[in-house]
Scaffold this active site. Structure first.
Site, PDB file in Angstrom:
ATOM      1  N   ASP A 236      38.689 -17.659   0.336  1.00 21.82           N
ATOM      2  CA  ASP A 236      39.211 -18.377   1.499  1.00 21.82           C
ATOM      3  C   ASP A 236      39.519 -17.350   2.571  1.00 21.82           C
ATOM      4  O   ASP A 236      39.533 -16.139   2.296  1.00 21.82           O
ATOM      5  CB  ASP A 236      40.474 -19.171   1.127  1.00 21.82           C
ATOM      6  CG  ASP A 236      40.680 -20.386   2.029  1.00 21.82           C
ATOM      7  OD1 ASP A 236      40.586 -20.223   3.264  1.00 21.82           O
ATOM      8  OD2 ASP A 236      40.911 -21.492   1.522  1.00 21.82           O
TER       9      ASP A 236
ATOM     10  N   ASP B 140      35.454 -14.619   4.734  1.00 25.40           N
ATOM     11  CA  ASP B 140      35.038 -15.649   5.687  1.00 25.40           C
ATOM     12  C   ASP B 140      33.572 -15.966   5.425  1.00 25.40           C
ATOM     13  O   ASP B 140      32.702 -15.103   5.596  1.00 25.40           O
ATOM     14  CB  ASP B 140      35.233 -15.132   7.114  1.00 25.40           C
ATOM     15  CG  ASP B 140      34.872 -16.165   8.180  1.00 25.40           C
ATOM     16  OD1 ASP B 140      34.322 -17.229   7.829  1.00 25.40           O
ATOM     17  OD2 ASP B 140      35.131 -15.896   9.369  1.00 25.40           O
TER      18      ASP B 140
ATOM     19  N   GLY C  77      44.905 -22.960  -4.176  1.00 32.96           N
ATOM     20  CA  GLY C  77      44.523 -22.726  -5.564  1.00 32.96           C
ATOM     21  C   GLY C  77      44.526 -23.939  -6.465  1.00 32.96           C
ATOM     22  O   GLY C  77      44.391 -23.796  -7.680  1.00 32.96           O
TER      23      GLY C  77
ATOM     24  N   ASP D 157      35.572 -26.916  -0.811  1.00 34.90           N
ATOM     25  CA  ASP D 157      36.611 -27.783  -0.243  1.00 34.90           C
ATOM     26  C   ASP D 157      36.945 -27.317   1.171  1.00 34.90           C
ATOM     27  O   ASP D 157      38.014 -27.607   1.698  1.00 34.90           O
ATOM     28  CB  ASP D 157      37.854 -27.756  -1.137  1.00 34.90           C
ATOM     29  CG  ASP D 157      38.830 -28.893  -0.816  1.00 34.90           C
ATOM     30  OD1 ASP D 157      38.358 -30.023  -0.605  1.00 34.90           O
ATOM     31  OD2 ASP D 157      40.045 -28.645  -0.777  1.00 34.90           O
TER      32      ASP D 157
ATOM     33  N   LYS E 104      32.822 -30.862   0.619  1.00 29.07           N
ATOM     34  CA  LYS E 104      33.589 -31.819   1.418  1.00 29.07           C
ATOM     35  C   LYS E 104      33.016 -31.841   2.827  1.00 29.07           C
ATOM     36  O   LYS E 104      32.766 -30.781   3.421  1.00 29.07           O
ATOM     37  CB  LYS E 104      35.068 -31.425   1.466  1.00 29.07           C
ATOM     38  CG  LYS E 104      35.912 -32.354   2.336  1.00 29.07           C
ATOM     39  CD  LYS E 104      37.387 -32.144   2.110  1.00 29.07           C
ATOM     40  CE  LYS E 104      37.891 -30.821   2.630  1.00 29.07           C
ATOM     41  NZ  LYS E 104      39.343 -30.666   2.413  1.00 29.07           N
TER      42      LYS E 104
ATOM     43  N   PHE F  79      42.269 -26.428  -6.728  1.00 31.24           N
ATOM     44  CA  PHE F  79      40.963 -26.550  -7.366  1.00 31.24           C
ATOM     45  C   PHE F  79      40.811 -25.496  -8.462  1.00 31.24           C
ATOM     46  O   PHE F  79      40.285 -25.773  -9.545  1.00 31.24           O
ATOM     47  CB  PHE F  79      39.844 -26.360  -6.332  1.00 31.24           C
ATOM     48  CG  PHE F  79      39.392 -27.613  -5.643  1.00 31.24           C
ATOM     49  CD1 PHE F  79      40.309 -28.563  -5.210  1.00 31.24           C
ATOM     50  CD2 PHE F  79      38.049 -27.845  -5.393  1.00 31.24           C
ATOM     51  CE1 PHE F  79      39.895 -29.718  -4.557  1.00 31.24           C
ATOM     52  CE2 PHE F  79      37.615 -28.993  -4.748  1.00 31.24           C
ATOM     53  CZ  PHE F  79      38.534 -29.925  -4.326  1.00 31.24           C
TER      54      PHE F  79
END
Length: 213
Positions: free
Chosen positions: A79, A97, A59, A121, A161, A61
C-alpha cells in the site's frame, strides 16, 4: 486501502454493524468480511498459496488471507501507507505505489515467482466527480490486472474492487480474455451507499505459446 470512502450524499458512519463485529473479532478493518465472503464463495485461496494483496492497509484482508494460506503459503501486502507488521513470518508488507515506474522491480525484489492470486482492494481518493472517480478506480484495477496477467500462474485467480461506470463492461471483457470465468460480486459487508463492486476472475488461462517461425 488507498484513498478514502466515497461521498455518495449520505452520512458516513464508520461504526456500523461490520465495524463493531470486526472490533469484536480482532480484525483490523470491516473490509476483512468482504474478502472472507469472496474466498468462501469461490475456490481462490488455498493452503500453501502465494497471494498478492494490493491496497492492503490497514491489514484486514491480510488477516483473512494469512489464515487461508497457512504457514506453508505466503501473503505479500502493499500500500502507499505503512501497514502495522504481522507476527506471522509468511506475511510480508511493504510501502509501494503500484503506479510508480519502479513498482514492478520492487515487487520482484519481494517475490520473484508467480502468484496464485492477485487481490486488489485499491480505491482512489475520491473527488466527488463521478466520472473522474470511476476513471481513477479503473486505472488502479487495470494495473492490478496487468500484474495478474504478468505474474499469475495458469489457474490462478484475480479480484479487483472497482467503481461501476461507463467503462465497466470494457474492463470486465479484459478480464474475460485472461480468465475462464468472471463474476461480479457485491459483498454483504459493502456499505449501502457505496458504488463499489468486486470483479472476480477464476482460472487464469495459460499463455499461448508463440508461433514458430
Amino acid at each position: 486501502m488507498l484513498g478514502s470512502p466515497p461521498d455518495m450524499g449520505k452520512p458516513y458512519r464508520p461504526k456500523d454493524h461490520y465495524f463493531q463485529k470486526a472490533k469484536q473479532e480482532g480484525l483490523r478493518a470491516r473490509s476483512a468480511f468482504k474478502v472472507d465472503e469472496l474466498i468462501k464463495r469461490f475456490p481462490m485461496v488455498k493452503k500453501g498459496h502465494v497471494v498478492l494483496d494490493l491496497g492492503a492497509a490497514p491489514g484486514g484482508f491480510l488477516q483473512i488471507l494469512a489464515d487461508a494460506v497457512g504457514p506453508k503459503g505466503r501473503v505479500i501486502g502493499v500500500d502507499i501507507v505503512a501497514i502495522r507488521p504481522f507476527s506471522q513470518p509468511f506475511v510480508q508488507t511493504a510501502v509501494l505505489d503500484v503506479l510508480a515506474d519502479d513498482f514492478d522491480a520492487k515487487l520482484t525484489e519481494l517475490h520473484a515467482g508467480p502468484f496464485d492470486a492477485v487481490i486488489s482492494d485499491m480505491a482512489p481518493k475520491t473527488s466527488g466527480i463521478k466520472a473522474t472517480d470511476e476513471a481513477r478506480s479503473l486505472r488502479l484495477a487495470g494495473k492490478a490486472l496487468e500484474l495478474a496477467a504478468a505474474r499469475g500462474r495458469p489457474g490462478s485467480s484475480f479480484v479487483a474492487k472497482v467503481f461501476m461506470g461507463r467503462d465497466f463492461e470494457d474492463f470486465r471483457n479484459q478480464i474475460r480474455a485472461l480468465f475462464e470465468e468472471v463474476k461480479v460480486v457485491r459483498p454483504e459487508a459493502t456499505r449501502g451507499a457505496s458504488m463499489e463492486v468486486y470483479l472476480v476472475g477464476l482460472r487464469r488461462r495459460a499463455p499461448e505459446a508463440p508461433e514458430a517461425n
